[in-house]
Scaffold this motif. Structure first.
Motif, PDB file in Angstrom:
ATOM      1  N   ILE A 261       0.833  -1.207   0.000  1.00  0.00           N
ATOM      2  CA  ILE A 261       0.000   0.000   0.000  1.00  0.00           C
ATOM      3  C   ILE A 261       0.866   1.253   0.000  1.00  0.00           C
ATOM      4  O   ILE A 261       0.631   2.199  -0.770  1.00  0.00           O
ATOM      5  CB  ILE A 261      -0.937   0.011   1.228  1.00  0.00           C
ATOM      6  CG1 ILE A 261      -1.931  -1.140   1.127  1.00  0.00           C
ATOM      7  CG2 ILE A 261      -1.666   1.347   1.341  1.00  0.00           C
ATOM      8  CD1 ILE A 261      -2.656  -1.419   2.417  1.00  0.00           C
ATOM      9  N   ILE A 262       1.887   1.280   0.858  1.00  0.00           N
ATOM     10  CA  ILE A 262       2.757   2.450   0.941  1.00  0.00           C
ATOM     11  C   ILE A 262       3.491   2.666  -0.378  1.00  0.00           C
ATOM     12  O   ILE A 262       3.628   3.799  -0.856  1.00  0.00           O
ATOM     13  CB  ILE A 262       3.741   2.308   2.116  1.00  0.00           C
ATOM     14  CG1 ILE A 262       2.975   2.442   3.448  1.00  0.00           C
ATOM     15  CG2 ILE A 262       4.857   3.356   2.049  1.00  0.00           C
ATOM     16  CD1 ILE A 262       3.800   2.163   4.687  1.00  0.00           C
ATOM     17  N   LYS A 263       3.959   1.573  -1.010  1.00  0.00           N
ATOM     18  CA  LYS A 263       4.645   1.704  -2.298  1.00  0.00           C
ATOM     19  C   LYS A 263       3.702   2.262  -3.361  1.00  0.00           C
ATOM     20  O   LYS A 263       4.062   3.183  -4.121  1.00  0.00           O
ATOM     21  CB  LYS A 263       5.190   0.351  -2.753  1.00  0.00           C
ATOM     22  CG  LYS A 263       5.960   0.428  -4.078  1.00  0.00           C
ATOM     23  CD  LYS A 263       6.401  -0.930  -4.567  1.00  0.00           C
ATOM     24  CE  LYS A 263       7.265  -0.797  -5.816  1.00  0.00           C
ATOM     25  NZ  LYS A 263       6.644   0.034  -6.865  1.00  0.00           N
ATOM     26  N   LYS A 264       2.491   1.728  -3.422  1.00  0.00           N
ATOM     27  CA  LYS A 264       1.526   2.179  -4.424  1.00  0.00           C
ATOM     28  C   LYS A 264       1.181   3.658  -4.225  1.00  0.00           C
ATOM     29  O   LYS A 264       1.131   4.432  -5.197  1.00  0.00           O
ATOM     30  CB  LYS A 264       0.257   1.326  -4.323  1.00  0.00           C
ATOM     31  CG  LYS A 264      -0.786   1.624  -5.393  1.00  0.00           C
ATOM     32  CD  LYS A 264      -1.982   0.684  -5.250  1.00  0.00           C
ATOM     33  CE  LYS A 264      -3.040   0.973  -6.308  1.00  0.00           C
ATOM     34  NZ  LYS A 264      -4.218   0.078  -6.160  1.00  0.00           N
ATOM     35  N   ALA A 265       0.963   4.049  -2.972  1.00  0.00           N
ATOM     36  CA  ALA A 265       0.599   5.438  -2.683  1.00  0.00           C
ATOM     37  C   ALA A 265       1.775   6.383  -2.920  1.00  0.00           C
ATOM     38  O   ALA A 265       1.598   7.498  -3.421  1.00  0.00           O
ATOM     39  CB  ALA A 265       0.102   5.554  -1.248  1.00  0.00           C
ATOM     40  N   PHE A 266       2.996   5.946  -2.558  1.00  0.00           N
ATOM     41  CA  PHE A 266       4.173   6.792  -2.767  1.00  0.00           C
ATOM     42  C   PHE A 266       4.410   7.009  -4.262  1.00  0.00           C
ATOM     43  O   PHE A 266       4.720   8.129  -4.699  1.00  0.00           O
ATOM     44  CB  PHE A 266       5.406   6.163  -2.116  1.00  0.00           C
ATOM     45  CG  PHE A 266       6.647   7.003  -2.247  1.00  0.00           C
ATOM     46  CD1 PHE A 266       6.856   8.085  -1.408  1.00  0.00           C
ATOM     47  CD2 PHE A 266       7.599   6.713  -3.214  1.00  0.00           C
ATOM     48  CE1 PHE A 266       7.991   8.878  -1.528  1.00  0.00           C
ATOM     49  CE2 PHE A 266       8.738   7.496  -3.344  1.00  0.00           C
ATOM     50  CZ  PHE A 266       8.942   8.575  -2.503  1.00  0.00           C
ATOM     51  N   ASP A 267       4.276   5.964  -5.064  1.00  0.00           N
ATOM     52  CA  ASP A 267       4.409   6.101  -6.519  1.00  0.00           C
ATOM     53  C   ASP A 267       3.387   7.094  -7.066  1.00  0.00           C
ATOM     54  O   ASP A 267       3.698   7.929  -7.927  1.00  0.00           O
ATOM     55  CB  ASP A 267       4.227   4.747  -7.204  1.00  0.00           C
ATOM     56  CG  ASP A 267       5.395   3.803  -6.981  1.00  0.00           C
ATOM     57  OD1 ASP A 267       6.437   4.265  -6.485  1.00  0.00           O
ATOM     58  OD2 ASP A 267       5.259   2.599  -7.300  1.00  0.00           O
ATOM     59  N   ARG A 324       7.318   4.034   9.070  1.00  0.00           N
ATOM     60  CA  ARG A 324       8.499   4.817   8.678  1.00  0.00           C
ATOM     61  C   ARG A 324       9.545   3.925   8.010  1.00  0.00           C
ATOM     62  O   ARG A 324      10.091   4.274   6.960  1.00  0.00           O
ATOM     63  CB  ARG A 324       9.098   5.503   9.902  1.00  0.00           C
ATOM     64  CG  ARG A 324      10.400   6.253   9.646  1.00  0.00           C
ATOM     65  CD  ARG A 324      11.200   6.398  10.926  1.00  0.00           C
ATOM     66  NE  ARG A 324      11.576   5.084  11.462  1.00  0.00           N
ATOM     67  CZ  ARG A 324      12.041   4.910  12.699  1.00  0.00           C
ATOM     68  NH1 ARG A 324      12.150   5.919  13.525  1.00  0.00           N
ATOM     69  NH2 ARG A 324      12.368   3.685  13.098  1.00  0.00           N
ATOM     70  N   ASP A 325       9.822   2.768   8.617  1.00  0.00           N
ATOM     71  CA  ASP A 325      10.846   1.873   8.062  1.00  0.00           C
ATOM     72  C   ASP A 325      10.465   1.373   6.670  1.00  0.00           C
ATOM     73  O   ASP A 325      11.302   1.303   5.763  1.00  0.00           O
ATOM     74  CB  ASP A 325      11.075   0.687   9.005  1.00  0.00           C
ATOM     75  CG  ASP A 325      11.691   1.115  10.334  1.00  0.00           C
ATOM     76  OD1 ASP A 325      12.253   2.227  10.394  1.00  0.00           O
ATOM     77  OD2 ASP A 325      11.586   0.340  11.315  1.00  0.00           O
ATOM     78  N   ILE A 326       9.171   1.031   6.507  1.00  0.00           N
ATOM     79  CA  ILE A 326       8.692   0.604   5.184  1.00  0.00           C
ATOM     80  C   ILE A 326       8.831   1.749   4.181  1.00  0.00           C
ATOM     81  O   ILE A 326       9.260   1.555   3.039  1.00  0.00           O
ATOM     82  CB  ILE A 326       7.219   0.139   5.266  1.00  0.00           C
ATOM     83  CG1 ILE A 326       7.101  -1.120   6.121  1.00  0.00           C
ATOM     84  CG2 ILE A 326       6.655  -0.104   3.868  1.00  0.00           C
ATOM     85  CD1 ILE A 326       5.661  -1.532   6.404  1.00  0.00           C
ATOM     86  N   LEU A 327       8.482   2.961   4.638  1.00  0.00           N
ATOM     87  CA  LEU A 327       8.568   4.129   3.759  1.00  0.00           C
ATOM     88  C   LEU A 327      10.007   4.381   3.316  1.00  0.00           C
ATOM     89  O   LEU A 327      10.267   4.648   2.125  1.00  0.00           O
ATOM     90  CB  LEU A 327       8.019   5.365   4.478  1.00  0.00           C
ATOM     91  CG  LEU A 327       8.127   6.678   3.711  1.00  0.00           C
ATOM     92  CD1 LEU A 327       7.209   6.673   2.494  1.00  0.00           C
ATOM     93  CD2 LEU A 327       7.800   7.866   4.622  1.00  0.00           C
ATOM     94  N   PHE A 328      10.963   4.315   4.248  1.00  0.00           N
ATOM     95  CA  PHE A 328      12.358   4.552   3.894  1.00  0.00           C
ATOM     96  C   PHE A 328      12.843   3.550   2.845  1.00  0.00           C
ATOM     97  O   PHE A 328      13.570   3.908   1.910  1.00  0.00           O
ATOM     98  CB  PHE A 328      13.235   4.475   5.141  1.00  0.00           C
ATOM     99  CG  PHE A 328      13.115   5.675   6.056  1.00  0.00           C
ATOM    100  CD1 PHE A 328      12.308   6.748   5.727  1.00  0.00           C
ATOM    101  CD2 PHE A 328      13.816   5.722   7.253  1.00  0.00           C
ATOM    102  CE1 PHE A 328      12.191   7.852   6.565  1.00  0.00           C
ATOM    103  CE2 PHE A 328      13.719   6.819   8.097  1.00  0.00           C
ATOM    104  CZ  PHE A 328      12.894   7.883   7.760  1.00  0.00           C
TER     105      PHE A 328
END
Length: 493
Positions: A261-267, A324-328
């Motif tokens: 989810i974080i990867k999809k949203a960050f992209d 945070r760790d996943i986001l980094f």
């Protein structure tokens, strides 16, 4: 400690449009001590209305305003900064920020012999009643209380007041919150019955449901609704906007799915931000705004040059560190040459422009952990550099990412929001209140709405549809406190 604004001269003409407004006239049409429930929409400019009320109160002869600015330092700072900006060109004006018991001890000497209007911004803490008593004694030394005091309880909703039975409260912290609300109410109620005091108490909120449902003993004399203009983008606007809500098959209870989810949203955030910043029409808008030099030009220009991404999840602090760790990891992967090329090819971006954008993003990216001990992480070539006790300020960096829960959801203004992940859905008696407070993308977003997305699940989206029915009732009957009270428990979504 106390933050003092420059001394300023107060000249507010009654002929100004803001003092002629229907809301202002409604607030002051009855010249008696009273408690008024003031209702606005989330991120609709309630602080601007508060400033208008302060100006009108001065023309009505009131000498002081006490603002309960919230239960967190970040909200107190946000309100104080806005007030100082508004009144910076006037003398004989004092703005004080009180965040602890010692602050109120330092005021008396500064006011001696001064003909001033006073504004005090107080944090809702366990010492709030002691600070109020000290302020009252200070007032008595400088003006007769018959001249008048305005109380404004900003963000007066379930989170800051918690009117429910104590047996339903789960923590000592919540019990303290309930005690704080009782202290404020008891203090004002005593003043209200005093014939030697002239005062009004304004409970200001975008989500009045708990005020109405659980607070019957704290009787409001009447209610007033703050109307929004056509530029406001709220719940109804975003429900009707196609592809604004992007569905995810997850919730906060499924941490194994957060990475995807974080990867999809960050992209999505990277691509939408690039489109926003590089679109020729937006570049021309910036030039036009710079030439026009309107009062809100700086804020509007910032919306076209800055961008923010929010991960909102209301769970215990360690989960924020996990996000945070996943986001980094996601950011490190996104900035790799292979993925930069992938962004360009999949979206037909102009390579040189996107490469320049990524370089700018790397040099101006900050991540905030918005919790009880705030952290800011600035991106460097060697990863993220940790900076402790740096509070979030919208627009501080060109590109900002926020991770948090309640401190994000309650009153925080995120001017340049483009993308948000909303994982946790509210539940229980206050769910309508909590859901709408979490919606920090509401506001005046016409410039950027076409670039914005919220990632959430279908359950939460359905709750927004039901919440709109509650809002429709409020908008129709907001000036009639008896009709609001009669609805009582029909706010559940």
């Amino acid at each position: 400690m106390i933050n003092k604004a420059e001394r300023k001269v107060l000249i507010f003409e009654d002929s100004t449009e803001e003092n002629k407004s229907e809301v202002i006239e409604n607030i002051f049409r009855i010249d008696k001590n009273e408690k008024i429930l003031c209702i606005g929409d989330v991120q609709s400019g309630k602080t601007s209305k508060m400033i208008q009320i302060i100006k009108a109160s001065i023309n009505k002869g009131y000498k002081a305003t006490i603002i309960f600015g919230g239960s967190t330092k970040i909200l107190i700072e946000q309100t104080t900064k806005r007030l100082k900006k508004e009144f910076q060109n006037n003398r004989n004006f004092y703005i004080y920020q009180i965040i602890n018991e010692e602050s109120s001890d330092e005021i008396h000497g500064d006011l001696r012999g001064k003909d001033t209007h006073l504004i005090f911004v107080l944090i809702k803490s366990k010492n709030v009643d002691e600070n109020l008593k000290k302020l009252l004694n200070i007032f008595r030394n400088h003006f007769t209380l018959q001249k008048g005091i305005i109380f404004m309880d900003d963000e007066c909703d379930s989170y800051s007041l918690l009117f429910k039975n104590e047996t339903k409260l789960e923590s000592e912290e919540n019990l303290n919150e309930k005690t704080i609300a009782s202290k404020i109410n008891n203090f004002f109620n005593a003043l209200k019955e005093n014939p030697d005091v002239r005062t009004k108490y304004l409970s200001i909120t975008a989500t009045p449901f708990d005020n109405i449902q659980f607070n019957q003993e704290n009787k409001y004399d009447r209610s007033v609704i703050f109307k929004t203009d056509k530029q406001y983008t709220g719940n109804e606007y975003f429900l009707e906007k196609k592809n604004f809500y992007l569905a995810i098959n997850s919730s906060y209870k499924n941490p194994d799915s957060w990475g995807d989810i974080i990867k999809k949203a960050f992209d999505c955030w990277i691509c939408d931000t690039f489109r926003l910043l590089s679109k020729p029409e937006n570049i021309e808008k910036i030039k036009l705004l710079e030439k026009e030099n309107k009062w809100n030009a700086k804020t509007e220009i910032e919306k076209l040059t800055h961008s923010e991404f929010v991960i909102n999840i209301n769970v215990k602090k360690p989960t924020h560190e996990k996000c945070r760790d996943i986001l980094f990891e996601t950011i490190a992967d996104a900035f790799s040459p292979l993925n930069i090329t992938k962004y360009i090819e999949e979206n037909n971006f102009i390579s040189s422009e996107f490469q320049n954008f990524i370089s700018n993003l790397k040099n101006n990216l900050c991540v905030y952990l918005v919790n009880s001990n705030p952290y800011r992480f600035a991106y460097t070539n060697n990863g993220f550099k940790e900076e402790k006790n740096i509070e979030y300020v919208s627009g501080e960096c060109l590109f900002q990412i926020l991770i948090g829960g309640n401190k994000i959801s309650r009153g925080l203004t995120i001017n340049n929001l483009i993308t948000e992940i909303m994982l946790s859905a509210p539940d229980g008696e206050s769910e309508c209140d909590t859901l709408l407070q979490k919606s920090r993308w509401f506001g005046y977003r016409m410039l950027t709405a076409n670039y914005m997305h919220v990632f959430t699940n279908e359950n939460i989206k359905e709750k927004y549809k039901k919440a709109q029915e509650c809002l429709d009732f409020i908008h129709k009957n907001g000036n009639d406190i008896e009709k609001l009270i009669a609805k009582k428990g029909d706010w559940k979504i």
